[in-house]
Design an enzyme around this catalytic site. Structure first.
Site, short mmCIF file in Angstrom:
data_model
loop_
_atom_site.label_atom_id
_atom_site.label_comp_id
_atom_site.label_asym_id
_atom_site.label_seq_id
_atom_site.Cartn_x
_atom_site.Cartn_y
_atom_site.Cartn_z
N GLU A 286 54.83 122.00 54.33
CA GLU A 286 53.98 120.84 54.03
C GLU A 286 54.35 120.19 52.71
O GLU A 286 54.46 120.85 51.67
CB GLU A 286 52.50 121.26 53.99
N HIS B 41 50.51 112.84 47.63
CA HIS B 41 50.98 113.41 48.89
C HIS B 41 51.98 112.47 49.57
O HIS B 41 53.02 112.92 50.05
CB HIS B 41 49.80 113.66 49.83
N LYS C 67 41.18 125.13 53.55
CA LYS C 67 42.54 124.98 54.07
C LYS C 67 43.50 124.72 52.92
O LYS C 67 44.63 125.23 52.91
CB LYS C 67 42.59 123.83 55.09
N ASP D 179 51.31 139.40 56.58
CA ASP D 179 50.76 138.82 57.81
C ASP D 179 49.75 137.73 57.46
O ASP D 179 48.58 138.01 57.18
CB ASP D 179 50.09 139.94 58.63
#
Length: 435
Positions: free
Chosen positions: A85, A388, A275, A291
């Site tokens: 990302e 972004h 998130k 993991d």
């Protein structure tokens, strides 16, 4: 039309690819080339990757980046991050630099207990079952001694085993609820091996010592680890929150804290808020061979532990001191699994100073807190899209196969112009039309 195949796993990798290409890519002449171009030229290294999972046909690459200048408990780290990302690594690095001169990050491992359960049904009297359990509890430890010996020598092992009556939730449902300390290992295989022996012991002892029928449904560790907790925080005097000339430190702190409080009470915002935290956490978890799916599941369950999904981070301004912190469950390992197999994982851990599991918990938590700080700082000042989209600019240019010269011109242009997909498309089309 999709087709089925028998014995696919027994085919060679080359034959697997032939079937995939013939079945799904008959109109794509480049499919086989694309698959093969991601193979590693080192055949030994490629074989290692092939054997991580079944039916491997190629490798899937993610960027492996680093975020430098993290000051954690007085020690400086460069943190490895594997993520696709745009802006995540840049944002983490920017937050690290911001806090470096303001005391850095302070962390503390609160606890490291992990959980496993044997789920079973019993059709008899619960008091009889409880008496039976108390009578054979020592057998669970005895029968797993061969499994636990080496872990006990390292300071870990089985901490406790409880019988839990869950019949109010589901008829005849009970658990053996066990807690473990697995030291520097994530411990999944260790815990599951212990649990399966618990189940065998339970069934064996019940045959001669218990009236009623026991049926073991399953034995499995839990990825919900609310007692495997780490705390990370940053703090400084409010007047030191200086960076953006368009907003005073006091106004920034007030707006920042309000944004956190909104995420504490509004689940729709909390999910996106958390998130952002996981952007940082997952990237380090993946880079260090852990993991991330287990971590994600446990973290989001923890965010819902009070009955409503809520923010993992918190902020306050008290007597002129700004504080931003997070307590988060992280079950991680630095031995076993991919940590000793994947060459990049080994390098990532070496870059971090070959940390213990506790040290890695603290580093990962800091990456999450830094990411959240960077996101909230942008959201409450310039807005999230400015930074972004500037990072996303290169992705858009690559979609349109911009040349090196076009990239140079367009990057310069968008230093002073707002970036949006349509704006980039319009600008590149005009540039090409004029040439």
């Amino acid at each position: 039309m999709h087709k089925t195949i028998t014995g696919f796993s027994k085919l060679s990798k080359s034959k697997k690819i032939d079937w995939i290409v013939d079945t799904y890519f008959s109109n794509n002449a480049n499919a086989k080339t694309i698959l093969k171009q991601y193979w590693n030229s080192d055949s030994k290294l490629q074989q290692l990757h092939d054997e991580f999972i079944e039916n491997t046909i190629t490798n899937y690459y993610l960027p492996f980046g680093v975020a430098p200048n993290f000051l954690i408990n007085g020690q400086t780290y460069t943190i490895p991050m594997a993520i696709e990302e745009s802006s995540v690594v840049a944002a983490a690095s920017k937050a690290a630099k911001f806090w470096f001169d303001r005391g850095g990050f302070k962390t503390e491992v609160i606890s490291t207990t992990k959980i496993g359960q044997v789920h079973f049904t019993y059709d008899g009297n619960s008091e009889v079952l409880e008496s039976f359990f108390n009578g054979i509890k020592s057998k669970f430890y005895e029968d797993t001694s061969s499994i636990t010996n080496s872990m006990v020598k390292r300071g870990g092992g089985i901490l406790d085993i409880e019988l839990k009556n869950k019949t109010e939730s589901l008829d005849n449902y009970y658990q053996l609820h066990a807690s473990f300390e697995t030291m520097d290992a994530m411990g999944a295989n260790f815990i599951n091996s212990c649990l399966e022996q618990f189940a065998t012991t339970l069934k064996t002892e019940a045959q001669t010592k218990l009236q009623g029928n026991i049926n073991v449904v399953m034995s499995i560790l839990s990825n919900y680890v609310p007692n495997c907790l780490v705390r990370a925080e940053v703090s400084c005097k409010v007047e030191d929150l200086t960076e953006n000339p368009n907003i005073s430190p006091e106004a920034f702190a007030e707006k920042f804290i309000q944004a956190v409080k909104i995420a504490e009470v509004e689940p729709y915002r909390a999910v996106t808020h958390n998130k952002g935290i996981m952007n940082g956490i997952d990237a380090v978890v993946l880079a260090t061979g852990n993991d991330f799916r287990a971590v994600e599941a446990g973290v989001h369950a923890y965010a819902s532990r009070k009955g409503t999904y809520s923010s993992l981070t918190h902020a306050e301004l008290n007597n002129g001191l700004f504080k931003f912190w997070m307590e988060i469950p992280l079950a991680l390992g630095t031995v076993g699994g991919l940590t000793s197999l994947h060459p990049l994982v080994k390098l990532a851990l070496e870059m971090l100073g070959k940390p213990s599991a506790k040290e890695l918990m603290q580093i990962v938590a800091v990456a999450g807190l830094a990411q959240n700080f960077a996101a909230l700082r942008s959201l409450t000042t310039t807005g999230i899209q400015e930074g972004h989209m500037k990072m996303h600019l290169m992705n858009i240019l690559n979609q349109f196969e911009a040349t090196s010269e076009e990239k140079k011109i367009l990057v310069s242009h968008f230093k002073t112009n707002a970036v949006s997909h349509s704006a980039v498309v319009d600008t590149i089309n005009k540039l090409r039309a004029n040439n």
